[in-house]
Design an enzyme around this catalytic site. Structure first.
Site, PDB file in Angstrom:
ATOM      1  N   ASP A  32       6.387  -0.180 -35.208  1.00 53.66           N
ATOM      2  CA  ASP A  32       5.035  -0.097 -35.790  1.00 53.66           C
ATOM      3  C   ASP A  32       4.211   1.187 -35.186  1.00 53.66           C
ATOM      4  O   ASP A  32       4.508   1.608 -34.068  1.00 53.66           O
ATOM      5  CB  ASP A  32       4.319  -1.419 -35.146  1.00 53.66           C
ATOM      6  CG  ASP A  32       2.928  -1.968 -35.779  1.00 53.66           C
ATOM      7  OD1 ASP A  32       3.120  -3.056 -36.224  1.00 53.66           O
ATOM      8  OD2 ASP A  32       1.988  -1.027 -35.980  1.00 53.66           O
ATOM      9  N   GLY A  37      -2.072  -2.820 -36.014  1.00 51.59           N
ATOM     10  CA  GLY A  37      -1.577  -3.659 -35.148  1.00 51.59           C
ATOM     11  C   GLY A  37      -1.948  -3.573 -33.757  1.00 51.59           C
ATOM     12  O   GLY A  37      -2.628  -2.621 -33.383  1.00 51.59           O
ATOM     13  N   TYR A 141      -2.912  -1.400 -54.960  1.00 51.53           N
ATOM     14  CA  TYR A 141      -2.403  -1.974 -53.982  1.00 51.53           C
ATOM     15  C   TYR A 141      -1.365  -2.782 -54.541  1.00 51.53           C
ATOM     16  O   TYR A 141      -0.112  -2.871 -54.128  1.00 51.53           O
ATOM     17  CB  TYR A 141      -3.383  -3.050 -53.185  1.00 51.53           C
ATOM     18  CG  TYR A 141      -2.528  -4.249 -52.469  1.00 51.53           C
ATOM     19  CD1 TYR A 141      -1.977  -3.808 -51.375  1.00 51.53           C
ATOM     20  CD2 TYR A 141      -2.716  -5.469 -52.800  1.00 51.53           C
ATOM     21  CE1 TYR A 141      -1.487  -4.806 -50.562  1.00 51.53           C
ATOM     22  CE2 TYR A 141      -2.080  -6.376 -52.140  1.00 51.53           C
ATOM     23  CZ  TYR A 141      -1.424  -5.996 -50.989  1.00 51.53           C
ATOM     24  OH  TYR A 141      -0.812  -7.102 -50.153  1.00 51.53           O
ATOM     25  N   PHE A 169       0.635 -15.794 -51.226  1.00 54.23           N
ATOM     26  CA  PHE A 169      -0.795 -15.883 -51.559  1.00 54.23           C
ATOM     27  C   PHE A 169      -1.851 -15.616 -50.676  1.00 54.23           C
ATOM     28  O   PHE A 169      -1.876 -14.618 -50.082  1.00 54.23           O
ATOM     29  CB  PHE A 169      -0.682 -17.378 -52.504  1.00 54.23           C
ATOM     30  CG  PHE A 169      -0.066 -17.136 -53.991  1.00 54.23           C
ATOM     31  CD1 PHE A 169       1.099 -16.793 -53.922  1.00 54.23           C
ATOM     32  CD2 PHE A 169      -0.989 -17.387 -54.827  1.00 54.23           C
ATOM     33  CE1 PHE A 169       1.592 -16.646 -55.514  1.00 54.23           C
ATOM     34  CE2 PHE A 169      -0.554 -17.122 -56.339  1.00 54.23           C
ATOM     35  CZ  PHE A 169       0.856 -16.736 -56.311  1.00 54.23           C
ATOM     36  N   GLY A 284     -12.748  -7.067 -58.701  1.00 52.95           N
ATOM     37  CA  GLY A 284     -11.222  -7.331 -58.774  1.00 52.95           C
ATOM     38  C   GLY A 284     -10.794  -8.693 -58.356  1.00 52.95           C
ATOM     39  O   GLY A 284      -9.626  -8.874 -58.286  1.00 52.95           O
TER      40      GLY A 284
HETATM   41  N1  UFG Z   1     -14.651 -13.884 -49.973  1.00 52.29           N
HETATM   42  C1  UFG Z   1     -16.110 -13.870 -49.762  1.00 52.29           C
HETATM   43  N2  UFG Z   1     -16.845 -13.479 -48.863  1.00 52.29           N
HETATM   44  C2  UFG Z   1     -16.058 -12.614 -47.970  1.00 52.29           C
HETATM   45  C3  UFG Z   1     -14.668 -12.625 -48.124  1.00 52.29           C
HETATM   46  C4  UFG Z   1     -14.077 -13.069 -49.183  1.00 52.29           C
HETATM   47  O1  UFG Z   1     -16.804 -14.758 -50.780  1.00 52.29           O
HETATM   48  O2  UFG Z   1     -16.922 -12.105 -46.748  1.00 52.29           O
HETATM   49  C5  UFG Z   1     -13.913 -14.586 -51.006  1.00 52.29           C
HETATM   50  C6  UFG Z   1     -13.353 -13.407 -52.032  1.00 52.29           C
HETATM   51  O3  UFG Z   1     -14.180 -12.883 -52.876  1.00 52.29           O
HETATM   52  C7  UFG Z   1     -12.233 -14.370 -52.390  1.00 52.29           C
HETATM   53  C8  UFG Z   1     -11.805 -15.321 -51.271  1.00 52.29           C
HETATM   54  O4  UFG Z   1     -12.885 -15.354 -50.460  1.00 52.29           O
HETATM   55  O5  UFG Z   1     -12.558 -15.191 -53.645  1.00 52.29           O
HETATM   56  C9  UFG Z   1     -10.818 -14.957 -50.584  1.00 52.29           C
HETATM   57  O6  UFG Z   1     -10.755 -13.564 -50.190  1.00 52.29           O
HETATM   58  P1  UFG Z   1      -9.943 -12.753 -49.111  1.00 52.29           P
HETATM   59  O7  UFG Z   1     -10.398 -11.339 -48.836  1.00 52.29           O
HETATM   60  O8  UFG Z   1      -9.740 -13.616 -48.109  1.00 52.29           O
HETATM   61  O9  UFG Z   1      -8.474 -12.889 -49.874  1.00 52.29           O
HETATM   62  P2  UFG Z   1      -8.022 -12.243 -51.602  1.00 52.29           P
HETATM   63  O10 UFG Z   1      -7.736 -13.567 -52.173  1.00 52.29           O
HETATM   64  O11 UFG Z   1      -9.057 -11.076 -51.771  1.00 52.29           O
HETATM   65  O12 UFG Z   1      -6.867 -11.507 -50.716  1.00 52.29           O
HETATM   66  C10 UFG Z   1      -5.548 -11.864 -50.779  1.00 52.29           C
HETATM   67  C11 UFG Z   1      -4.857 -11.000 -49.753  1.00 52.29           C
HETATM   68  C12 UFG Z   1      -4.708  -9.715 -50.148  1.00 52.29           C
HETATM   69  C13 UFG Z   1      -4.221  -9.819 -51.561  1.00 52.29           C
HETATM   70  C14 UFG Z   1      -4.695 -10.774 -52.338  1.00 52.29           C
HETATM   71  C15 UFG Z   1      -3.913 -10.881 -53.784  1.00 52.29           C
HETATM   72  O13 UFG Z   1      -5.684 -10.809 -48.573  1.00 52.29           O
HETATM   73  O14 UFG Z   1      -3.960  -8.841 -49.378  1.00 52.29           O
HETATM   74  O15 UFG Z   1      -4.807 -11.886 -51.862  1.00 52.29           O
HETATM   75  O16 UFG Z   1      -4.542 -11.240 -54.858  1.00 52.29           O
HETATM   76  F1  UFG Z   1      -3.862  -8.636 -52.289  1.00 52.29           F
END
Ligand code: UFG
Length: 324
Positions: A32, A37, A141, A169, A284
């Site tokens: 790493d 990390g 990504y 997921f 996105g």
């Molecule tokens: N969200 C909020 N507020 C925040 C953070 C997140 O409303 O402060 C929402 C986001 O818009 C999303 C959901 O919470 O709808 C989950 O968001 P996360 O950032 O926790 O996770 P993501 O679904 O965006 O991302 C995950 C992985 C990524 C990966 C993606 C695949 O963490 O690495 O799924 O689509 F790319």
């Protein structure tokens, strides 16, 4: 004793995997660069501080030790950042992964478990996403991860490197024994941010959009417990050890929870006040991402043990409120 090289073993998912492999009696070596990390998160085995860009280090590592398999967790994971700085993502997630695979090829290490992502699918075209769903990533990504999956098919055909791509997921939760948890800096993921708002480390949680085409207007995701992900890696490794062909599996519980539902569960589990601030959509974000994981169930015998969102949030809360 099976010897596994865990690349990115000091990160969130990698550190849980190192602990899991240790508990199962494996010999583990972590490589790493500590860019994301933490050395103290590596609870088992040997630790090497190094970077996949360092081909001499890789050559030395693979010529001095014999590995039965490699698990590769080291990558950049922020979708938004990947749009602003794609070079960083292709360099680390793609080029550095090829360095690793090339070092494995020379050393004749032929088993590889790869951390892939739901982001390789792009906009969902069905209610749940199975392995055959079209792969049209909408950001660098996701493209960087899909390119590695495609390279892995070629490396299998030409060099006999057998791989399992595990498309997570929403990885979430923490070590059920409380020793490890999510420690991203900066933290961008929903569950740790909600719990930081509960504990008072943050003033509020921003909800990114309430105008999605979902029952409560907030985005739906499939949160899968980190310990269940680790078990899937172990089962995938067993298939490769038994001589199975290369495969790819989507890993989720098949249950979607909205951002609003996650906040409600966090309120119940923590008993704390959580201040919510409605914010614009984040670029996105698809409205709904839910896995169809029947293939992992059938082929790997994968049965998530911590499928309840309450359990996942409880474990993450124990980590958030640990003595620091
Ligand atoms: N969200 C909020 N507020 C925040 C953070 C997140 O409303 O402060 C929402 C986001 O818009 C999303 C959901 O919470 O709808 C989950 O968001 P996360 O950032 O926790 O996770 P993501 O679904 O965006 O991302 C995950 C992985 C990524 C990966 C993606 C695949 O963490 O690495 O799924 O689509 F790319």
């Amino acid at each position: 004793m099976t010897h596994i090289l865990v690349v990115g073993g000091a990160g969130y998912i990698g550190s849980h995997m190192v602990k899991h492999l240790g508990a199962l009696g494996c010999r583990v070596t972590t490589l790493d660069n500590l860019s994301g990390g933490f050395r103290d998160a590596v609870l088992h085995g040997a630790f090497i501080h190094g970077d996949l860009a360092d081909k001499a280090l890789l050559a030395q590592l693979f010529s001095s030790q014999r590995f039965d398999a490699v698990m590769h967790f080291a990558s950049h994971i922020q979708v938004g950042e990947s749009v602003l700085d794609p070079g960083k993502y292709y360099e680390n997630n793609l080029v550095n992964t090829l360095n690793l695979l090339n070092a494995m090829r020379v050393a004749r290490v032929h088993r590889f478990i790869f951390s892939s992502t739901a982001a390789i699918f792009g906009e969902p075209q069905s209610a749940t996403i199975g392995e055959a769903h079209p792969k049209q990533p909408i950001n660098p990504y996701g493209r960087s991860k899909l390119m590695v999956e495609q390279a892995l098919a070629d490396y299998d055909h030409a060099y006999g490197i057998k791989s399992v791509c595990l498309r997570y997921f929403n990885a979430a939760g923490a070590d059920p024994e409380g020793q490890l948890g999510e420690r991203h800096e900066p933290e961008t993921h929903l569950i740790p941010l909600v719990l930081q708002a509960a504990s008072g480390r943050r003033s509020h949680i921003s909800v990114f959009g309430r105008d999605y085409d979902t029952p409560d207007g907030t985005c739906i995701r499939d949160y899968v417990h980190i310990a269940d992900l680790c078990q899937a890696h172990w089962l995938a490794l067993q298939t490769l050890m038994q001589g199975a062909d290369s495969q790819a599996y989507n890993l989720g519980n098949g249950n979607g929870f909205s951002v609003q539902e996650v906040i409600e569960v966090a309120r119940q589990v923590t008993g704390c006040k959580i201040t919510v601030v409605d914010s614009p959509r984040r670029a996105g974000d698809p409205a709904r991402l839910v896995a169809h994981s029947a293939a992992a169930t059938q082929a790997l015998g994968w049965r998530p043990q911590h499928a309840a969102l309450e359990t996942l949030v409880e474990h993450a809360w124990r980590w958030e409120t640990r003595a620091r």
